[in-house]
Design an enzyme around this catalytic site. Structure first.
Site, short mmCIF file in Angstrom:
data_model
loop_
_atom_site.label_atom_id
_atom_site.label_comp_id
_atom_site.label_asym_id
_atom_site.label_seq_id
_atom_site.Cartn_x
_atom_site.Cartn_y
_atom_site.Cartn_z
N GLY A 37 -19.82 24.74 -11.43
CA GLY A 37 -20.45 25.22 -10.20
C GLY A 37 -19.51 25.43 -9.03
CD GLN A 38 -15.85 23.56 -10.43
OE1 GLN A 38 -16.43 24.36 -11.14
NE2 GLN A 38 -15.47 22.37 -10.88
CD1 TRP A 39 -15.13 27.25 -3.65
CD2 TRP A 39 -14.71 29.44 -3.75
NE1 TRP A 39 -13.82 27.44 -3.29
CE2 TRP A 39 -13.54 28.78 -3.33
CE3 TRP A 39 -14.68 30.83 -3.88
CZ2 TRP A 39 -12.36 29.45 -3.04
CZ3 TRP A 39 -13.50 31.50 -3.60
CH2 TRP A 39 -12.36 30.81 -3.18
#
Length: 179
Positions: A70-72
C-alpha cells in the site's frame, strides 16, 4: 471458536475458488490479516514491497487472497490486479486520522474502475484494539461509505493483532460469494 478451528472443520476439497483482492494504505494491517487467515505467526511483519498470495479454505471455498503493498509508489500498480476479482477487501487503519481522507479517496478511485464495478466490498476497520481507534461507524461516516448505493458492501471492525472481527468479515465474504 478460533479461525483455525473453523478452517479445520471445512471440507478438504472446496466446491469453488474465489479471488480476493486485499488493498489499503501502507501500515493498515493487510499482511497481518492475511497471516491470521492462514494461521501463520504474526510476530514479524514487514512492509509488503510487492504482493503476497495465500490460499485459505472457508465454507467450502478456496479463497485465493492477493495482498498488494500500500505504499504510495506501489498504488498505481493496484489496477494490474483488478481482473477477475470476486471480492475486494479494503483495510483502514482506524488510528490514522491524518490519512483517513487519503484512504477514502484511494478507495473510491479504485471502485470507479469498470473491472471492480460489480465486486462486493468488505472494509475492515482495523486496529479496534487500540484506545484511540475510530469506530467502524465513524470511519463509514467520514469516508462516506453511504455513497455506495449501487454496490454490496460491509464495514467490519477488527483487530488484526488479536484476530477479532476477521472471522465475521470472512463469513460475510462467503455469504456473498454464494449469491
Amino acid at each position: 471458536m478460533g479461525l483455525l478451528s473453523l478452517l479445520r472443520k471445512l471440507r478438504s476439497t472446496p466446491d469453488k475458488e474465489a479471488r480476493i483482492l486485499l488493498l489499503g494504505l501502507d501500515n493498515a494491517g493487510k499482511t497481518t490479516i492475511l497471516k491470521q487467515l492462514a494461521s501463520e505467526d504474526i510476530t514479524t511483519i514487514t512492509p509488503t514491497a510487492g504482493f503476497n498470495i495465500k490460499s485459505v479454505a472457508a465454507d467450502g471455498f478456496k479463497l485465493n487472497v492477493w495482498d498488494i503493498g500500500g505504499q504510495w509508489k506501489i498504488r498505481p500498480y493496484w489496477k494490474n490486479y483488478f481482473a477477475n476479482t470476486d471480492i475486494l477487501i479494503y483495510v483502514i487503519d482506524c488510528t490514522d486520522r491524518k490519512r483517513l481522507s487519503e484512504t477514502g479517496s484511494e478507495l473510491f478511485e479504485l471502485l470507479m474502475d469498470n473491472r471492480l464495478k460489480q465486486v462486493p466490498l468488505l472494509v475492515f476497520a482495523n486496529k479496534q484494539d487500540l484506545p484511540d481507534a475510530m469506530s467502524s461507524a465513524e470511519v463509514a461516516e467520514k469516508i462516506e461509505l453511504v455513497r455506495l448505493q449501487e454496490r454490496t458492501w460491509q464495514i467490519q471492525g477488527c483487530s488484526a493483532a488479536n484476530n477479532s472481527g476477521i472471522k465475521e468479515g470472512m463469513d460475510w465474504i462467503c455469504r456473498n460469494i454464494k449469491k
